[in-house]
Enzyme design. Structure first.
Site, mmCIF file in Angstrom:
data_model
loop_
_atom_site.group_PDB
_atom_site.id
_atom_site.type_symbol
_atom_site.label_atom_id
_atom_site.label_comp_id
_atom_site.label_asym_id
_atom_site.label_seq_id
_atom_site.Cartn_x
_atom_site.Cartn_y
_atom_site.Cartn_z
ATOM 1 N N CYS A 121 0.813 -1.230 0.000
ATOM 2 C CA CYS A 121 0.000 0.000 0.000
ATOM 3 C C CYS A 121 0.841 1.273 0.000
ATOM 4 C CB CYS A 121 -0.949 -0.011 1.183
ATOM 5 S SG CYS A 121 -1.946 -1.502 1.261
ATOM 6 N N HIS A 262 -3.208 6.867 2.310
ATOM 7 C CA HIS A 262 -3.739 5.568 1.902
ATOM 8 C C HIS A 262 -5.090 5.333 2.584
ATOM 9 C CE1 HIS A 262 -4.307 1.465 1.068
ATOM 10 N NE2 HIS A 262 -3.917 1.011 2.244
ATOM 11 N N ASN A 292 -10.318 -0.535 0.573
ATOM 12 C CA ASN A 292 -8.857 -0.438 0.542
ATOM 13 C C ASN A 292 -8.365 -0.967 -0.802
ATOM 14 O OD1 ASN A 292 -6.092 -0.959 0.770
ATOM 15 N ND2 ASN A 292 -6.212 -1.484 2.938
#
Ligand code: COA
Length: 343
Positions: A121, A262, A292
């Site tokens: 990520c 993020h 996500n």
């Protein structure tokens, strides 16, 4: 690409953005039919209301191609002018060839080198750091950085702890060389890695340690996450990385116009905002619509912030990524779009 360092390199400019999300919307109500969960639990614990899943014939490169073409159009550049294609992905189409090579071929970037970057990520921020370094050293003039993920493919859709969280999307940025008298560019980066937490977020099978053919259980091929540990790490590192980078840049949090981090969990963003003394309107969030999406989440959020009129030319942006590895990366960049880019 061929590079001969015969002139003063320019400053690296974040010239344009683009993003793509697959059409298929998967709501919490649909998740409720698949696993033992509830809309109320998912919203309260993660902030997610719906997410997108790639169509059966879409892999990460297919999502990335559309995001890349949108970023190129916004930058007003041709595919032939790209010197390097960097694809940050934790869900490549294949182990090799790289997703970047497939993507470069599809968009017609025939003069470019291409490679994948795996920092989970944090991948998009790592990609920006590399793009900035390539441009400012004079090795490249134009770099395409893509974050593309088809996480739904590598998530066990019967595991309620992960299937409600991870989803699919792509985002892209064009980084170009610019006149240092006109462009501030990237003010700095903080990148970090701590392999002590490697087991907290991983896919056990599919590499040389456990080839798919030797996996004992199908679940070894899916994302395994120690949610509590990852949550602890993420809340800590988002604050620490931000503070370290601000201090190194000689800036305070009030100098930042918008934080685009993020999109892992709305509670992580809320916690960081509180600790950093940031009003919630200065922390961008679209996690409720997309979940996500790992390395795609920051460029997707940036593109949506632009489209919603939340980015004004001259704004100072703080981007923060964190995730599997464990890894993290943050950068401060001035939003200085090229004239073709909507603002
Ligand atoms: N629906 C309902 N219950 C669920 C659930 C779901 N989708 N997923 C887990 N649970 C249950 C667990 O089984 C556990 O039940 P138990 O107490 O009977 O064992 C209970 O909820 C609490 O689990 P816990 O893991 O302590 O919940 P949490 O409040 O920490 O929230 C996460 C779980 C995954 C949302 C949270 O840990 C998190 O966000 N972690 C970080 C994840 C992340 O951001 N990953 C990517 C980083 S890049």
């Amino acid at each position: 690409m061929i590079s001969v360092r015969n002139g003063r390199p320019g400053r690296a400019r974040l010239a344009a953005l683009g993003a793509y999300v697959p059409e298929r919307v998967v709501t919490n109500a649909e998740m409720q039919e698949r696993v033992d969960t509830s809309d109320a639990w998912i919203v309260a614990r993660t902030g997610i209301r719906e997410r997108r899943f790639a169509a059966p014939d879409q892999a990460s490169s297919d999502l990335g191609v559309i995001a890349a073409e949108r970023a190129m159009a916004a930058a007003g550049i041709s595919a032939e002018s790209i010197d390097m294609v960097i694809v940050a992905t934790a869900t490549p189409d294949h182990l090799f060839p790289s997703t970047a090579v497939l993507l470069a071929h599809r968009i017609g970037a025939r003069n470019a080198g291409a490679y994948d970057l795996l920092a989970a990520c944090s991948g998009f921020v790592y990609g920006l750091a590399q793009a900035s370094a390539l441009v400012e050293s004079g090795i490249a003039r134009t770099v395409l950085v893509v974050g593309a993920e088809a996480l739904s493919r590598l998530t066990d859709q019967t595991d309620r702890a992960t299937c409600v969280i991870f989803a699919d999307a792509a985002g892209a940025a064009v980084v170009t060389s610019a006149d240092p008298r006109e462009v501030t560019g990237f003010l700095g980066f903080e990148l970090g890695a701590d392999g002590a937490g490697a087991d907290d977020l991983l896919i056990p099978a599919g590499g040389s340690r456990m080839p798919v053919a030797m996996a004992e259980r199908p679940s070894d091929g899916y994302i395994r996450m120690n949610g509590t540990e990852v949550f602890r790490f993420a809340t800590r590192i988002m604050v620490e990385s931000t503070e370290r980078l601000l201090a190194a840049a000689g800036l305070g949090i009030d100098d930042i116009d918008l934080v685009v981090a993020h999109q892992a969990n709305s509670r992580i963003l809320d916690h960081a905002a509180e600790r950093l003394g940031l009003a919630s309107e200065r922390v961008y969030s679209n996690i409720e619509r997309y979940g996500n999406t790992s390395s795609a989440s920051i460029p997707l959020a940036l593109t949506e912030a632009r489209d919603e009129g939340r980015l004004t030319p001259g704004d100072l942006l703080l981007l923060v990524g964190f995730g599997g590895g464990l890894t993290w990366g943050s950068t401060i960049v001035r939003y200085e779009p090229v004239s073709g880019e909507p603002s």
